[in-house]
Design an enzyme around this catalytic site. Structure first.
Site, PDB file in Angstrom:
ATOM      1  N   HIS A 244       0.430   5.089   5.769  1.00 48.22           N
ATOM      2  CA  HIS A 244       1.309   4.864   4.612  1.00 48.22           C
ATOM      3  C   HIS A 244       1.514   6.036   3.656  1.00 48.22           C
ATOM      4  CE1 HIS A 244       0.075   0.379   5.247  1.00 48.22           C
ATOM      5  NE2 HIS A 244       0.851   0.851   6.207  1.00 48.22           N
TER       6      HIS A 244
ATOM      7  N   TYR B  46      -0.614   8.328   2.556  1.00 51.54           N
ATOM      8  CA  TYR B  46      -1.717   8.768   1.698  1.00 51.54           C
ATOM      9  C   TYR B  46      -2.405   9.990   2.325  1.00 51.54           C
ATOM     10  CZ  TYR B  46      -0.413   4.603  -0.781  1.00 51.54           C
ATOM     11  OH  TYR B  46       0.319   3.675  -1.480  1.00 51.54           O
TER      12      TYR B  46
ATOM     13  N   HIS C 246      -8.480   4.629   5.973  1.00 52.20           N
ATOM     14  CA  HIS C 246      -7.047   4.427   5.701  1.00 52.20           C
ATOM     15  C   HIS C 246      -6.291   5.720   6.022  1.00 52.20           C
ATOM     16  CE1 HIS C 246      -3.312   3.273   4.043  1.00 52.20           C
ATOM     17  NE2 HIS C 246      -3.684   2.806   2.864  1.00 52.20           N
TER      18      HIS C 246
ATOM     19  N   ARG D  50       0.992 -10.099   3.064  1.00 46.58           N
ATOM     20  CA  ARG D  50       1.596 -10.900   1.997  1.00 46.58           C
ATOM     21  C   ARG D  50       1.386 -12.402   2.164  1.00 46.58           C
ATOM     22  NH1 ARG D  50       7.020  -7.649   2.814  1.00 46.58           N
ATOM     23  NH2 ARG D  50       6.144  -7.796   4.908  1.00 46.58           N
TER      24      ARG D  50
HETATM   25  C1  LIG Z   1       0.282  -5.946  -2.484  1.00 46.85           C
HETATM   26  C2  LIG Z   1       0.039  -5.085  -1.282  1.00 46.85           C
HETATM   27  C3  LIG Z   1      -0.947  -4.135  -1.323  1.00 46.85           C
HETATM   28  C4  LIG Z   1      -1.224  -3.356  -0.192  1.00 46.85           C
HETATM   29  N1  LIG Z   1      -2.250  -2.466  -0.242  1.00 46.85           N
HETATM   30  C5  LIG Z   1      -2.637  -1.825   0.884  1.00 46.85           C
HETATM   31  C6  LIG Z   1      -3.822  -1.050   0.894  1.00 46.85           C
HETATM   32  O1  LIG Z   1      -4.565  -0.954  -0.092  1.00 46.85           O
HETATM   33  N2  LIG Z   1      -4.135  -0.421   2.045  1.00 46.85           N
HETATM   34  C7  LIG Z   1      -3.352  -0.510   3.173  1.00 46.85           C
HETATM   35  O2  LIG Z   1      -3.676   0.089   4.194  1.00 46.85           O
HETATM   36  N3  LIG Z   1      -2.236  -1.260   3.186  1.00 46.85           N
HETATM   37  C8  LIG Z   1      -1.874  -1.943   2.082  1.00 46.85           C
HETATM   38  N4  LIG Z   1      -0.789  -2.775   2.123  1.00 46.85           N
HETATM   39  C9  LIG Z   1      -0.092  -3.005   3.405  1.00 46.85           C
HETATM   40  C10 LIG Z   1      -0.659  -4.242   4.100  1.00 46.85           C
HETATM   41  O3  LIG Z   1      -1.985  -4.049   4.542  1.00 46.85           O
HETATM   42  C11 LIG Z   1       0.194  -4.668   5.302  1.00 46.85           C
HETATM   43  O4  LIG Z   1       0.088  -3.707   6.313  1.00 46.85           O
HETATM   44  C12 LIG Z   1       1.655  -4.869   4.914  1.00 46.85           C
HETATM   45  O5  LIG Z   1       1.740  -5.726   3.788  1.00 46.85           O
HETATM   46  C13 LIG Z   1       2.455  -5.481   6.047  1.00 46.85           C
HETATM   47  O6  LIG Z   1       1.906  -6.714   6.443  1.00 46.85           O
HETATM   48  P1  LIG Z   1       2.573  -8.118   5.991  1.00 46.85           P
HETATM   49  O7  LIG Z   1       3.996  -8.070   6.467  1.00 46.85           O
HETATM   50  O8  LIG Z   1       1.744  -9.148   6.721  1.00 46.85           O
HETATM   51  O9  LIG Z   1       2.487  -8.221   4.509  1.00 46.85           O
HETATM   52  C14 LIG Z   1      -0.475  -3.529   0.996  1.00 46.85           C
HETATM   53  C15 LIG Z   1       0.548  -4.475   1.018  1.00 46.85           C
HETATM   54  C16 LIG Z   1       0.796  -5.262  -0.086  1.00 46.85           C
HETATM   55  C17 LIG Z   1       1.865  -6.314  -0.011  1.00 46.85           C
END
Ligand SMILES: Cc1cc2nc3c(=O)[nH]c(=O)nc-3n(C[C@H](O)[C@H](O)[C@H](O)COP(=O)(O)O)c2cc1C
Length: 466
Positions: free
Chosen positions: A188, A190, A185, A343
């Site tokens: 974002h 981190y 990872h 999501r």
């Molecule tokens: C509830 C939630 C938790 C997430 N946790 C992580 C995570 O642990 N690691 C990560 O790389 N991205 C995390 N993300 C980002 C998602 O992997 C994804 O890139 C982001 O939701 C955009 O995609 P989507 O529009 O299909 O939701 C998280 C997103 C959501 C909504």
């Protein structure tokens, strides 16, 4: 768009060979923190959650999983650094494999995006810097409240090597637990992104300053982990254009290309490919509202993704705001080999089927994203086969609802995809009301719902409807 958009060319539902793995389609479960692993130990609910989302030959990426006891910044996230965690993961991985899916474990260290409550001995979180995350962002605390990010401690050079070793041990543990591979990872805001981005990294040593220096930590991890478990079991995630948690960069494209160039070179040197490169794009951010102001237009984002895709010599996965249409388009246009969904996969355990047959989608409920209930908002979203009968709204109710929601356009591009107002059940409208307030820049931690008064008004309008 029809599924067979470009005849003879691959679609979102075509098989894909990702190195040693034969995928039967290209819809991937994006890594998502769900806070259901009490005290860092995955429990049986995770097996239920992941198997619900498994398809034969499908690829799942787990939630961010702690590589060490300093890695957490959320309540109840799982770890993969001790035996109890490894044993618990084995059961989950076995259950997913029994369904024919491939599963990668996302290795996570949050760096400064933590708090003393999550740190051993109440210590300060570690980072590339000693600058805290600004007050614009809030951290989710164990009791469900939101706190301020504290001042971190910048890692010394000798300690950086120890963190690299922690990644390596965690990767080996993941393979011992039966995972098919791991994802690093690097996105974002981190720890790894705290080294990559010049909006955060203010080091004056060999890990700061130039692009080469800022990429060094990530590349050391990639090399160490690939050396330990094999490059073809290693994926890398990055988000050069996402400014989550103040992760701004002066030139996202150059940063993205610098990482790609180094990954390409590494692959050439070892004569083997990594499993994939996974890039998240800020389609869920408000365009033009990034802090640096130097990027953020839709065209620029598309250009960045396309450029990275074309530069990277391997499997390219994208993520961020993909609908069925956009996923089909990305694969058909050669902009992605794989598309990860976040999501929509939370609220649609059978998302792959739904996308394939173009079925309506359940809306997700944001307020249960990070709660601990092993069922509610986690494994209780209905499958298509269980779709309940819905009560539809009449025109007068729709009109009144629109009044309550102000300017929100229920049929607009932000509206529930594929729905027409008249066919939306009352429950969906209420859910959408929450969705409409799903502020784009608050992608992960922050949650803003309609205020109580609006919800009450909406309920009043809906009366006894379904
Ligand atoms: C509830 C939630 C938790 C997430 N946790 C992580 C995570 O642990 N690691 C990560 O790389 N991205 C995390 N993300 C980002 C998602 O992997 C994804 O890139 C982001 O939701 C955009 O995609 P989507 O529009 O299909 O939701 C998280 C997103 C959501 C909504």
């Amino acid at each position: 768009m029809a599924e067979t958009h470009s005849q003879g060319n691959p679609t979102l539902f075509s098989p894909y060979k990702m190195g040693r793995f034969n995928l039967s389609h290209r819809v991937v479960l994006a890594p998502m923190t769900r806070c259901r692993a009490l005290n860092g130990i995955p429990r049986p609910a995770l097996a239920e959650y992941y198997t619900q989302r498994s398809t034969p030959g499908g690829l799942l990426i787990t939630e961010g999983t702690m590589i060490s006891d300093t890695a957490a910044g959320f309540p109840h996230v799982p770890g993969i650094y001790n035996e109890e965690q490894v044993e618990a993961w084995k059961k989950i991985v076995d259950a997913v494999h029994a369904k024919g899916s491939i599963i990668f474990c996302q290795l996570w260290h949050v760096g400064r995006a933590s708090h003393s409550v999550y740190q051993p001995g109440g210590a300060a979180p570690i980072s590339s810097t000693s600058k805290p995350i600004s007050k614009r962002w809030r951290i989710l605390m164990p009791d469900g409240s939101y706190g301020i990010y504290p001042q971190p401690r910048a890692l010394q050079i000798s300690e950086i090597q120890e963190v690299v070793e922690d990644y390596c041990k965690a990767a080996v543990n993941a393979i011992r637990a039966g995972f098919d591979g791991i994802e690093i990872h690097g996105a974002h805001g981190y720890l790894i992104d705290q080294f990559l981005k010049d909006g955060i990294n203010d080091r004056t040593d060999e890990y700061g300053g130039s692009l080469a220096n800022r990429c060094k930590f990530l590349m050391q991890i990639v090399q160490a982990v690939a050396g330990a478990i094999g490059a073809d079991r290693v994926g890398v995630r990055m988000s050069p254009a996402i400014d989550h948690l103040d992760a701004t960069g002066s030139n996202p494209l150059n940063l993205g290309l610098a990482v790609v160039e180094r990954l390409n070179k590494f692959q050439q040197q070892i004569g083997s490919k990594l499993a994939y490169l996974h890039v998240t794009q800020p389609r869920y951010h408000a365009y033009g509202q990034t802090e640096s102001g130097t990027h953020g237009s839709e065209d620029e984002e598309a250009y960045l993704m396309r450029t990275l895709k074309r530069a990277y010599q391997g499997t390219f996965m994208c993520s961020g705001g993909f609908t069925r249409e956009l996923g089909l388009q990305a694969v058909a246009d050669g902009d992605a080999d794989l598309v990860s969904y976040g999501r929509l996969f939370i609220s649609n355990p059978d998302l792959v089927l739904r996308l394939k047959v173009n079925a309506p989608l359940n809306r997700y409920i944001r307020k249960t994203f990070y709660t601990q209930d092993p069922v509610v908002g986690y494994t209780d979203y209905p499958f298509l086969s269980e779709a309940k009968e819905t009560t539809f709204l009449d025109d007068a109710q729709v009109k009144k609802l629109k009044g309550v929601l102000g300017g929100t356009d229920l049929n607009g591009p932000q509206g529930p995809a594929g729905y027409s107002c008249k066919k939306v059940s009352a429950v969906t409208i209420l859910d959408f009301a929450l969705f409409a307030n799903d502020l784009p820049s608050d992608i992960i931690e922050q949650t803003t719902f309609l205020d109580d008064a609006t919800v009450k008004k909406l309920k009043g309008v809906l009366g006894g409807t379904g």
